[in-house]
Design a protein around this motif. Sequence first.
Motif, PDB file in Angstrom:
ATOM      1  N   LYS A 236      11.855   2.284  10.516  1.00  0.00           N
ATOM      2  CA  LYS A 236      11.232   3.624  10.691  1.00  0.00           C
ATOM      3  C   LYS A 236      10.918   4.220   9.325  1.00  0.00           C
ATOM      4  O   LYS A 236       9.774   4.499   8.982  1.00  0.00           O
ATOM      5  N   ASP A 237      11.946   4.406   8.447  1.00  0.00           N
ATOM      6  CA  ASP A 237      11.643   5.150   7.209  1.00  0.00           C
ATOM      7  C   ASP A 237      11.408   4.181   6.051  1.00  0.00           C
ATOM      8  O   ASP A 237      12.017   4.293   4.984  1.00  0.00           O
ATOM      9  N   VAL A 238      10.545   3.166   6.330  1.00  0.00           N
ATOM     10  CA  VAL A 238      10.177   2.250   5.233  1.00  0.00           C
ATOM     11  C   VAL A 238       8.846   2.723   4.679  1.00  0.00           C
ATOM     12  O   VAL A 238       7.938   3.075   5.436  1.00  0.00           O
ATOM     13  N   THR A 239       8.723   2.834   3.357  1.00  0.00           N
ATOM     14  CA  THR A 239       7.417   3.250   2.795  1.00  0.00           C
ATOM     15  C   THR A 239       6.614   1.974   2.505  1.00  0.00           C
ATOM     16  O   THR A 239       7.128   1.043   1.864  1.00  0.00           O
ATOM     17  N   PHE A 240       5.398   1.937   3.011  1.00  0.00           N
ATOM     18  CA  PHE A 240       4.559   0.742   2.834  1.00  0.00           C
ATOM     19  C   PHE A 240       3.588   0.983   1.688  1.00  0.00           C
ATOM     20  O   PHE A 240       3.035   2.082   1.551  1.00  0.00           O
ATOM     21  N   THR A 241       3.388  -0.026   0.867  1.00  0.00           N
ATOM     22  CA  THR A 241       2.442   0.121  -0.263  1.00  0.00           C
ATOM     23  C   THR A 241       1.326  -0.915  -0.102  1.00  0.00           C
ATOM     24  O   THR A 241       1.546  -1.993   0.460  1.00  0.00           O
ATOM     25  N   ARG A 242       0.173  -0.586  -0.610  1.00  0.00           N
ATOM     26  CA  ARG A 242      -0.979  -1.491  -0.471  1.00  0.00           C
ATOM     27  C   ARG A 242      -0.804  -2.646  -1.465  1.00  0.00           C
ATOM     28  O   ARG A 242      -0.215  -2.473  -2.540  1.00  0.00           O
ATOM     29  N   ILE A 243      -1.292  -3.802  -1.072  1.00  0.00           N
ATOM     30  CA  ILE A 243      -1.168  -4.991  -1.957  1.00  0.00           C
ATOM     31  C   ILE A 243      -2.260  -4.891  -3.027  1.00  0.00           C
ATOM     32  O   ILE A 243      -3.434  -4.715  -2.688  1.00  0.00           O
ATOM     33  N   GLU A 244      -1.882  -5.004  -4.294  1.00  0.00           N
ATOM     34  CA  GLU A 244      -2.921  -4.966  -5.352  1.00  0.00           C
ATOM     35  C   GLU A 244      -3.581  -6.343  -5.476  1.00  0.00           C
ATOM     36  O   GLU A 244      -4.743  -6.523  -5.148  1.00  0.00           O
ATOM     37  N   THR A 245      -2.794  -7.327  -5.963  1.00  0.00           N
ATOM     38  CA  THR A 245      -3.458  -8.647  -6.131  1.00  0.00           C
ATOM     39  C   THR A 245      -3.219  -9.452  -4.841  1.00  0.00           C
ATOM     40  O   THR A 245      -2.066  -9.608  -4.401  1.00  0.00           O
ATOM     41  N   LYS A 246      -4.286  -9.953  -4.261  1.00  0.00           N
ATOM     42  CA  LYS A 246      -4.235 -10.641  -2.959  1.00  0.00           C
ATOM     43  C   LYS A 246      -3.192 -11.758  -3.027  1.00  0.00           C
ATOM     44  O   LYS A 246      -3.104 -12.483  -4.030  1.00  0.00           O
ATOM     45  N   GLY A 247      -2.347 -11.860  -2.030  1.00  0.00           N
ATOM     46  CA  GLY A 247      -1.421 -12.989  -1.951  1.00  0.00           C
ATOM     47  C   GLY A 247      -0.178 -12.799  -2.791  1.00  0.00           C
ATOM     48  O   GLY A 247       0.697 -13.653  -2.789  1.00  0.00           O
ATOM     49  N   GLU A 248      -0.095 -11.650  -3.523  1.00  0.00           N
ATOM     50  CA  GLU A 248       1.111 -11.508  -4.373  1.00  0.00           C
ATOM     51  C   GLU A 248       1.765 -10.170  -4.066  1.00  0.00           C
ATOM     52  O   GLU A 248       1.104  -9.127  -4.113  1.00  0.00           O
ATOM     53  N   SER A 249       3.050 -10.220  -3.761  1.00  0.00           N
ATOM     54  CA  SER A 249       3.730  -8.964  -3.375  1.00  0.00           C
ATOM     55  C   SER A 249       4.139  -8.218  -4.632  1.00  0.00           C
ATOM     56  O   SER A 249       4.671  -8.824  -5.577  1.00  0.00           O
ATOM     57  N   SER A 250       3.887  -6.940  -4.646  1.00  0.00           N
ATOM     58  CA  SER A 250       4.294  -6.165  -5.837  1.00  0.00           C
ATOM     59  C   SER A 250       5.735  -5.687  -5.655  1.00  0.00           C
ATOM     60  O   SER A 250       6.370  -5.247  -6.604  1.00  0.00           O
ATOM     61  N   VAL A 251       6.257  -5.816  -4.436  1.00  0.00           N
ATOM     62  CA  VAL A 251       7.650  -5.358  -4.229  1.00  0.00           C
ATOM     63  C   VAL A 251       8.598  -6.459  -4.712  1.00  0.00           C
ATOM     64  O   VAL A 251       9.486  -6.227  -5.522  1.00  0.00           O
ATOM     65  N   SER A 252       8.329  -7.693  -4.243  1.00  0.00           N
ATOM     66  CA  SER A 252       9.305  -8.735  -4.632  1.00  0.00           C
ATOM     67  C   SER A 252       8.723  -9.634  -5.719  1.00  0.00           C
ATOM     68  O   SER A 252       9.447 -10.406  -6.322  1.00  0.00           O
ATOM     69  N   GLY A 253       7.437  -9.554  -5.956  1.00  0.00           N
ATOM     70  CA  GLY A 253       6.851 -10.457  -6.954  1.00  0.00           C
ATOM     71  C   GLY A 253       6.597 -11.830  -6.365  1.00  0.00           C
ATOM     72  O   GLY A 253       6.077 -12.722  -7.009  1.00  0.00           O
ATOM     73  N   GLY A 254       6.975 -11.983  -5.114  1.00  0.00           N
ATOM     74  CA  GLY A 254       6.823 -13.325  -4.502  1.00  0.00           C
ATOM     75  C   GLY A 254       5.481 -13.436  -3.802  1.00  0.00           C
ATOM     76  O   GLY A 254       4.548 -12.697  -4.095  1.00  0.00           O
ATOM     77  N   ARG A 255       5.414 -14.333  -2.827  1.00  0.00           N
ATOM     78  CA  ARG A 255       4.138 -14.701  -2.210  1.00  0.00           C
ATOM     79  C   ARG A 255       4.007 -13.989  -0.871  1.00  0.00           C
ATOM     80  O   ARG A 255       4.993 -13.836  -0.149  1.00  0.00           O
ATOM     81  N   VAL A 256       2.809 -13.526  -0.567  1.00  0.00           N
ATOM     82  CA  VAL A 256       2.542 -12.978   0.782  1.00  0.00           C
ATOM     83  C   VAL A 256       1.298 -13.675   1.306  1.00  0.00           C
ATOM     84  O   VAL A 256       0.555 -14.289   0.541  1.00  0.00           O
ATOM     85  N   SER A 257       1.090 -13.596   2.626  1.00  0.00           N
ATOM     86  CA  SER A 257      -0.083 -14.331   3.175  1.00  0.00           C
ATOM     87  C   SER A 257      -1.345 -13.601   2.746  1.00  0.00           C
ATOM     88  O   SER A 257      -1.320 -12.402   2.424  1.00  0.00           O
ATOM     89  N   LEU A 258      -2.411 -14.335   2.715  1.00  0.00           N
ATOM     90  CA  LEU A 258      -3.655 -13.792   2.130  1.00  0.00           C
ATOM     91  C   LEU A 258      -4.209 -12.663   2.977  1.00  0.00           C
ATOM     92  O   LEU A 258      -4.969 -11.832   2.508  1.00  0.00           O
ATOM     93  N   THR A 259      -3.824 -12.604   4.273  1.00  0.00           N
ATOM     94  CA  THR A 259      -4.429 -11.553   5.115  1.00  0.00           C
ATOM     95  C   THR A 259      -3.611 -10.257   5.037  1.00  0.00           C
ATOM     96  O   THR A 259      -3.933  -9.293   5.717  1.00  0.00           O
ATOM     97  N   THR A 260      -2.533 -10.259   4.232  1.00  0.00           N
ATOM     98  CA  THR A 260      -1.683  -9.047   4.257  1.00  0.00           C
ATOM     99  C   THR A 260      -2.331  -7.915   3.464  1.00  0.00           C
ATOM    100  O   THR A 260      -2.853  -8.148   2.379  1.00  0.00           O
ATOM    101  N   GLU A 261      -2.251  -6.722   4.062  1.00  0.00           N
ATOM    102  CA  GLU A 261      -2.875  -5.573   3.393  1.00  0.00           C
ATOM    103  C   GLU A 261      -1.803  -4.647   2.827  1.00  0.00           C
ATOM    104  O   GLU A 261      -1.875  -4.194   1.708  1.00  0.00           O
ATOM    105  N   TYR A 262      -0.751  -4.403   3.701  1.00  0.00           N
ATOM    106  CA  TYR A 262       0.315  -3.497   3.239  1.00  0.00           C
ATOM    107  C   TYR A 262       1.643  -4.257   3.239  1.00  0.00           C
ATOM    108  O   TYR A 262       1.816  -5.224   3.992  1.00  0.00           O
ATOM    109  N   GLU A 263       2.564  -3.816   2.419  1.00  0.00           N
ATOM    110  CA  GLU A 263       3.904  -4.463   2.442  1.00  0.00           C
ATOM    111  C   GLU A 263       4.964  -3.378   2.263  1.00  0.00           C
ATOM    112  O   GLU A 263       4.713  -2.343   1.654  1.00  0.00           O
TER     113      GLU A 263
END
Lengths: 317, 649, 662
Positions: C201-228
């Motif tokens: 519920k109280d998770v703040t979602f941030t937009r992905i800057e560089t496609k495929g790379e999470s700015s929260v963990s620095g790890g990998r996200v799928s290419l279709t992800t928009e928010y994390e």
Amino acid sequence: MSEEKSSTTGADKMPQKTRRFGEDDANIVIETKNLSKVYRDFWGRQKVRALKALDLEVQKGEIFGLLGPNGSGKSTTMKLLLGLLFPSGGQALVLGKEASNVEKNERIGYLPEESYLYKFLNAEETLDFYGRLFDMPAKVRRDRVKELIEKVGLTWARRRQLKEYSKGMTRRIGLAQALINDPDLILLDEPTSGLDPIGVDEMKSMIMELKEQGKTVVMCSHLLTDVQNVCDRIAILHQGELKELGRVDSLLEVSDEIQFRASGLSADAEKEIQEVIERHNGKLLESGKPSTTLQDLFLEIVSESEARPGRRVTRKD
Amino acid sequence: MTRNESFRRKIIYIAAIALLLIPLSFISQPATIKKDGGESTVGGMLSQLRKQHGLSQAEISEINPASESMKLATLGLRPVAVTLLWGRVQDARKKEQWDRLRTSTQTLIALQPNFIKVWEFQAHNLSYNISREFDDYQYRYHWVKEGLSYLMQGIAYNRKDHRIFDQLGFFFGLKLGRADEKEQFRRLFRRDADYHNKLAEYGIDKKEIRSPDLGGPDNWLTSYQWYDISRRNVDEGIMALRTSEIMFFKNAPSQLRNFAIDYEIEKRPDDAAQVAWQKALDEWTGSAFGLRTIRTSANLPIQLERLVEEKRKLEDKRVELDKFFPGLRKKLDEERLSNMTDQMWEVYNTPTDEIVDPELYKVWNLAREIVEADRDTLFKAAVDAGLADGSLMLTEQQKLGYERLEMQMNGIRRELDFTSRYRGTVNYEYWSERATAESQDVTIDARKALYDARALVRQAKIDQQTVTKPKKDADDQFVLDQNGNQVMETVVDPGAVQKYEESFNLWKKVFVDFKGLEDDVMEDDLVAAMQEYYSNLKKIQVEWPLDFPLQRLVDRRHRMRMEDGLPSTESLADRIEAQKELEAVQKELQQGSDQENSDKPGVDPAKADPAKAEPAKAEPAKAEPAKAEPAKAEPAKAEPAKAESKNEN
Amino acid sequence: MVFDDSISLVEWLSSSSLKFIIGAFIVAVVGVVFSYLTATLQYGPSEAFYFVSRVIFQIIPDFVRTSFGRIFALAKLAVQETLRKKIIFVAFAIFAAMLLGGGWFLNANSEHPDQVYIGFVFFGTQLLMGLFGLLIATFSLPTDIKTRTIYTVVTKPVRSSEIVLGRVAGFGFVGTIMLFLIWFASYLFVERGLNHTHNIKDVTFTRIETKGESSVSGGRVSLTTEYEGKSGLASSHWHLIEVSNEGLITVQVPPEYGGHSHDVMVRSSKYEGPINDRGNTSIRASVEDGKLIVKDVETDEPAEFWIGPPTGILMARERIRASELTFLDRRGNEKERGVNVGNEWEHRSYIAGGSSSLARAVFTLDGFVASKFADPNFVQLDLNNMSVVRTHKGDIERGVSGSLVIRGVTDNYEYRTEPIVFEADEFAIKTIFIPRIQENCSRTDLNVAEGEFAEEVVGSYDLFDEIGETGDIQVIVRCNESGQFFGVAMNDLYFLTSEGSFAWNFAKAYFGIWLQMMFIVAVSVMFSTFLSGVVSMVAVLATIILGCFSELVVDLRKGVMEGGGPIESFYRIYTQMNQMTPLDEGVTKTVIKSTDGAFLDAVQYLTFLVPDFTKLDFSEPLVAGFNISMAPFLIATTIAAVFIFMTVVIGYFILKTREIAK
């Protein structure tokens, strides 16, 4: 009391019928033919010759005593008859069947020396367990258990575990388990050892009762007094050999002695009797006031105190 | 009666035992601790001794009930259990059962908590061998952290051993900073907030390791912190130093340097980079390392930074020595230098990298032996000979003074020898000079220009464009003319090529100031840049400039057969000829004006402004660059191996 | 997973029953001869012969007249004995202590915490049940005989078979209660230990800057992800939540405390269940100024959403497995094994990647029928733990890309689907959904006249009815990136047909322990008929060890595993030679080798007498999350049943020929 050696030729009172060993005969319950047992260690080296060539016959309906000092082979014989041990030689037939054959156990009961029973069971459970071993239907078994517990007088302690029982009580439950299947042949191993006089007396009366019911009882003991007034026939074993076999009364009969007991005689009557014996050139061995046995005295006091509880004035003489 | 007698003997024994117990209890009485941890009673002799020599188990490591119970549970078969466990770890690795492996390593330390090698080996195993097995870099990062947390567990169990901190420093620095996946690792580490909290528990100051410009904690700064903790523990005497002093104290400062290097790769070099280099320089040459008295293997205290001072002290002593025999040293010098011919002088003076023909090289060696002969030994030999044959006289008192001076000089000479050798081991000279150079404004600007050049290449702005755009004043506001509309100005925006040239010119200044840096690791950076510059020049059909600032560098590499596709002076020879003819013609045209031409040593070609020089003849560049390095988007890869060996031997 | 559950019951029976009969025959002969010899020692040859023959002739009547009443009575006695002597409570106390103590050593932050929990609990139970069976069963009969309480039983019409069977039944019953209690406790321990949920519920979602790379963990996200966004903490870990541009939410498996992820559950008037489920057509998620908004796109009705229980752990996957795995090497010719990339453990072999390489791994699967699948429209194919080896860094950011083709050969057509591309995910389960209708799948005509071109038609075909018409299909896997390698093993690829219940799988696995326990009880009773309590315990321990290490012994004998027998090892230890240096030729070597050989042969034959415990151990499929299929289950039951019967018969013989009153 010196043991008087009686001659070995006491003739056997029963008519000696020639019969081949093992031949089916209803009233022969136990029959052994030069039964022998040698205890060997693991390598087969001979250690003890427990029993040497025992020939024995036990008739139906009699109380047969196996006597002898400790280590004379009477327990070994008992175990051979029960199939607990295997004979080194010869054969033993019980109720017509091989000793080691399990079927014979249907009709026998066995009261072991220290009545080895499971300490963690109570009386009822024990008898119920042994009842089941005879495949008795549940209802019959239940009645039998109740009846036996009353018979041996343990109803008050039937719920308590055997480890809390006194020696006498374990003996009684032991006997109860031996009689659970209303056996025809009952083997008692030192039935009266370690019992107080009352216990011994009760045991004897129970054995006599069994005899009346037409059962055959074989008991082995080294307490001669108990055996004496119970057994019909006895066998005396010593160092594994049968020394004496025959009816108790005939064996005990001192052949040329007669025993009188009389009461209400004055001193001169006594003297007169003595003269009569001498005239017939008999020899008066002993005369005087017969003293009651300690056992009788003990029983008398105990039964009296049961009749009238409270302190009893001792006879001061 | 034997029974009484044996009874009596029993009583005696018991009494004797009771008596013995009394002294025993005094000796082994444990020290009791008050509730608040203070010592209430010192306890018997044994516990005092234990305290004094720091032997009690509680001293060296935390008591872990699980490990104690386990040691007990193995009923004395601990070595057997341990051997089995080591086998199991190896088997689990072979069978790729990672959980089983982790639990085995955990049980291992429960059985051998105070054996430092176990911690080091297994941590390395987890961070290097196991993490390599994974394909996904996130799992690799996880397993590196697994190894690191394994080591951190070891801190509590080895309170007397600094090597755990050194290992942590080593792993945080080199594994996270120099691995193939260093870019990903550094990024993951920067954002791994949970792990930073965990580090804080072990005494790492979260603010200290943060680098605001890189947006989070940096692994090099964390590594510096670990080494710093270790250094502080050793300085305060809590832990005995178990490695050589020189190698130990060099660790911390080198991490700051690595931070600065990596910073300039990932970010546009700015004053933060300059501060980083400055700090690295201070740490390297300052009291932390340079000025720290380090005991050498011969237990001689030296200070690396004091080399120059030591030399001057030696010189003063030499002057004093000469006072005993005035003029002797000068005479010896003249004698020696007399057999130097002019040719030898000339060969001696030419820079070594230009001597190619072996004959000349022999001559050069001979000359060097004469010029750089050890004047002290010659002087001493002469004095001894003189004293022996009576030509030189020394009074008793002077003799004493002489010998004392001689001894002092020997002492300084030994110190000098050690200092220079140790400086060589840690490459002290190079790194001090490099750090000083890097922290200069000119180097920062040079790197900034290079960074901008590469950025422009990424934006495909190769050449300069003249563009008119609104004028901005100093503080970035639009300048308005009186009636309020923006003043336009036409200005020439520099392209990538211009930026490259600007950077190379700045680099030239740097090499002028810092002679030592020229032929060294920086070269590979610059060579990559020059190759990019050359490929971009070709894109806009511009010739390689004849007055290229770093031509010397290119020629030197060319001479040393390092083929990197850059045109050397030889290959440009005909273009230079054409250029000279052109200039000669121009000179004749302007007959009158005597052009002042500060003549550089023959090599440097005349300056030609690349923009307008349109060489008449089209001459093919001799060696087409073997592999035109495509302008890669991200900056040059990690520092080449050569640098590696230099800074971290 | 190495557990091979491919052989069916019939196959196994045909292969091993012959070996077993021979074994039984040998034991019988040895038994008779041995007893004859001991009897002659005791009673001389003639008596002994008579004695042995009598015993043999009594077998049949004895077994015929065995009465269940008596067995029940003796069993009841045994049960009362264990309960009254409080052995069962001691055993349970040990287990409880172990369970609590276990928590101490169990560090939860492993990639597969569920496997650690289950493995620990399972091993603990196995150990305890073995110990328990050992303790109660070995001491009961010897004490009976020593305290002579057996006299009153033997003098009853009780056959020694009944005594042995009674005891085995009694202790078996007590063991079963005990196992049931432990099963229940451990199931709870595992279930509760792993069940958790996170706050979304109280998770703040941030937009992905560089496609495929999470700015929260620095790890990998799928290419279709928009928010994390970072989920709330639960049992010391958090998950990265990805909101894709189509409004679906996936929860990432954290490398830290991995092995599982969660479904985001949604509930609206129309639909309730996981948001990513195919059934959910209208509920979509979006992010407005950092907050997650989940609503039914058609009716704009806001929907409830929360994070469901962990998925991917505590599973019992029902699957269609590959029955055969063959390889094509770089030039395309068939090979038994792929390339070895230098791994010592040759469970997996590798195929080289790259467009020019024809290396393929060909999985042949049979029994590929639509009815088996819960949802035949979208078939789930799992690549479980496929390993990847890179010879060069390649693109570190993404996994190595590979593709697979499904090939079906029917009487007259050969179907090859369009390659399905995937990104390899090492040491994790890669799930690929394959639609039933395969667009642009090529069909080539097989029965073509000589010299004619096989006509190839590309169209959309049905996976089951056309491509997999014969029920057999092939899945051909290749690695797309040159210089990289994929490593596969038979068990790595399967079609997930349905999700069995974990509790039932857990029970089946425990049944394996029950069989082991029953065998141990039977063996203990058998040994206790002629050995004293402690000695029989040692004998039972030896049997268990032989059972567990029978494979090792066989390998050692066959030379699969280096190292010689005891004498060679002693010689090597004494002369401090390591295992690799060969013994120097000559007499010593032959002597050592022959004696060791003989010794190992003897031990190897011994292993025939003991069931192979590894066959009764289902822990591996349970931990790996596969449903234990019927075949291994039945094989284990037959093995245990036969061996228990054998032990009871041996027990009967020994008790019968032994003098109770010795």
